[in-house]
Motif scaffolding. Structure first.
Motif, PDB file in Angstrom:
ATOM      1  N   GLY A   1     -45.694  16.622  19.519  1.00 38.23           N
ATOM      2  CA  GLY A   1     -45.013  17.827  19.049  1.00 38.23           C
ATOM      3  C   GLY A   1     -43.542  17.938  19.407  1.00 38.23           C
ATOM      4  O   GLY A   1     -42.907  18.963  19.127  1.00 38.23           O
ATOM      5  N   GLN A   2     -42.982  16.920  20.045  1.00 36.48           N
ATOM      6  CA  GLN A   2     -41.559  16.980  20.429  1.00 36.48           C
ATOM      7  C   GLN A   2     -40.654  17.179  19.211  1.00 36.48           C
ATOM      8  O   GLN A   2     -39.672  17.910  19.273  1.00 36.48           O
ATOM      9  N   CYS A   3     -40.992  16.510  18.130  1.00 41.71           N
ATOM     10  CA  CYS A   3     -40.152  16.597  16.920  1.00 41.71           C
ATOM     11  C   CYS A   3     -40.154  18.016  16.354  1.00 41.71           C
ATOM     12  O   CYS A   3     -39.127  18.509  15.892  1.00 41.71           O
ATOM     13  N   VAL A   4     -41.293  18.685  16.433  1.00 40.52           N
ATOM     14  CA  VAL A   4     -41.397  20.049  15.910  1.00 40.52           C
ATOM     15  C   VAL A   4     -40.543  20.998  16.744  1.00 40.52           C
ATOM     16  O   VAL A   4     -39.878  21.896  16.211  1.00 40.52           O
ATOM     17  N   LEU A   5     -40.553  20.786  18.050  1.00 40.16           N
ATOM     18  CA  LEU A   5     -39.733  21.615  18.929  1.00 40.16           C
ATOM     19  C   LEU A   5     -38.251  21.372  18.665  1.00 40.16           C
ATOM     20  O   LEU A   5     -37.432  22.287  18.743  1.00 40.16           O
ATOM     21  N   THR A   6     -37.910  20.143  18.345  1.00 40.61           N
ATOM     22  CA  THR A   6     -36.512  19.780  18.111  1.00 40.61           C
ATOM     23  C   THR A   6     -36.004  20.274  16.768  1.00 40.61           C
ATOM     24  O   THR A   6     -34.880  20.756  16.657  1.00 40.61           O
ATOM     25  N   ASP A   7     -36.832  20.165  15.744  1.00 43.83           N
ATOM     26  CA  ASP A   7     -36.388  20.528  14.397  1.00 43.83           C
ATOM     27  C   ASP A   7     -37.557  21.060  13.561  1.00 43.83           C
ATOM     28  O   ASP A   7     -38.152  20.338  12.764  1.00 43.83           O
ATOM     29  N   PRO A   8     -37.872  22.338  13.750  1.00 40.21           N
ATOM     30  CA  PRO A   8     -39.012  22.915  13.035  1.00 40.21           C
ATOM     31  C   PRO A   8     -38.807  23.021  11.524  1.00 40.21           C
ATOM     32  O   PRO A   8     -39.775  23.223  10.787  1.00 40.21           O
ATOM     33  N   ASP A   9     -37.564  22.861  11.072  1.00 38.84           N
ATOM     34  CA  ASP A   9     -37.336  22.876   9.620  1.00 38.84           C
ATOM     35  C   ASP A   9     -37.768  21.558   8.979  1.00 38.84           C
ATOM     36  O   ASP A   9     -38.127  21.517   7.807  1.00 38.84           O
ATOM     37  N   ALA A  10     -37.700  20.482   9.751  1.00 39.00           N
ATOM     38  CA  ALA A  10     -38.003  19.165   9.197  1.00 39.00           C
ATOM     39  C   ALA A  10     -39.411  18.672   9.519  1.00 39.00           C
ATOM     40  O   ALA A  10     -39.970  17.871   8.781  1.00 39.00           O
ATOM     41  N   PHE A  11     -39.970  19.168  10.648  1.00 36.25           N
ATOM     42  CA  PHE A  11     -41.252  18.622  11.097  1.00 36.25           C
ATOM     43  C   PHE A  11     -42.279  19.721  11.344  1.00 36.25           C
ATOM     44  O   PHE A  11     -41.951  20.811  11.789  1.00 36.25           O
ATOM     45  N   ASP A  12     -43.523  19.370  11.064  1.00 35.72           N
ATOM     46  CA  ASP A  12     -44.647  20.230  11.431  1.00 35.72           C
ATOM     47  C   ASP A  12     -45.748  19.297  11.918  1.00 35.72           C
ATOM     48  O   ASP A  12     -45.589  18.070  11.880  1.00 35.72           O
ATOM     49  N   GLN A  13     -46.836  19.895  12.392  1.00 34.54           N
ATOM     50  CA  GLN A  13     -47.957  19.074  12.834  1.00 34.54           C
ATOM     51  C   GLN A  13     -49.202  19.428  12.043  1.00 34.54           C
ATOM     52  O   GLN A  13     -49.434  20.612  11.733  1.00 34.54           O
ATOM     53  N   SER A  14     -49.999  18.428  11.737  1.00 32.84           N
ATOM     54  CA  SER A  14     -51.245  18.627  11.002  1.00 32.84           C
ATOM     55  C   SER A  14     -52.173  19.540  11.805  1.00 32.84           C
ATOM     56  O   SER A  14     -52.310  19.380  13.018  1.00 32.84           O
ATOM     57  N   GLU A  15     -52.782  20.488  11.136  1.00 35.52           N
ATOM     58  CA  GLU A  15     -53.723  21.366  11.838  1.00 35.52           C
ATOM     59  C   GLU A  15     -54.986  20.612  12.199  1.00 35.52           C
ATOM     60  O   GLU A  15     -55.733  21.021  13.081  1.00 35.52           O
TER      61      GLU A  15
END
Ligand code: SF4
Length: 66
Positions: free
Chosen positions: A15-29
């Motif tokens: 989840g590091q990428c989501v914390l860094t750039d939530p506009d570009a990355f999300d995580q699969s539920e």
């Protein structure tokens, strides 16, 4: 044009990428792996965030393609 590339097979769902750039990355539920929301950074700031995400991804699942 720079494009963000995500190798879902390598992603460990940290989840590091989501914390860094939530506009570009999300995580699969389902399994927490990366979901690319925006693969082409819209401006220099977005590109900077994408580079940071690539750098901090612990499994090296992210890269940039020129
Ligand atoms: S930082 Fe890397 S390992 Fe973590 S969710 Fe994002 S792509 Fe996956």
């Amino acid at each position: 044009m720079t494009t963000i590339v995500a190798d879902v097979g390598r992603c460990v769902g940290s989840g590091q990428c989501v914390l860094t750039d939530p506009d570009a990355f999300d995580q699969s539920e389902e399994d927490g792996t990366v979901v690319l929301l925006q693969d082409t950074p819209a401006d220099d700031e977005a590109l900077k965030r994408a580079r940071t995400a690539v750098d901090i991804c612990p499994s090296r699942a992210l890269s940039l393609a020129e």
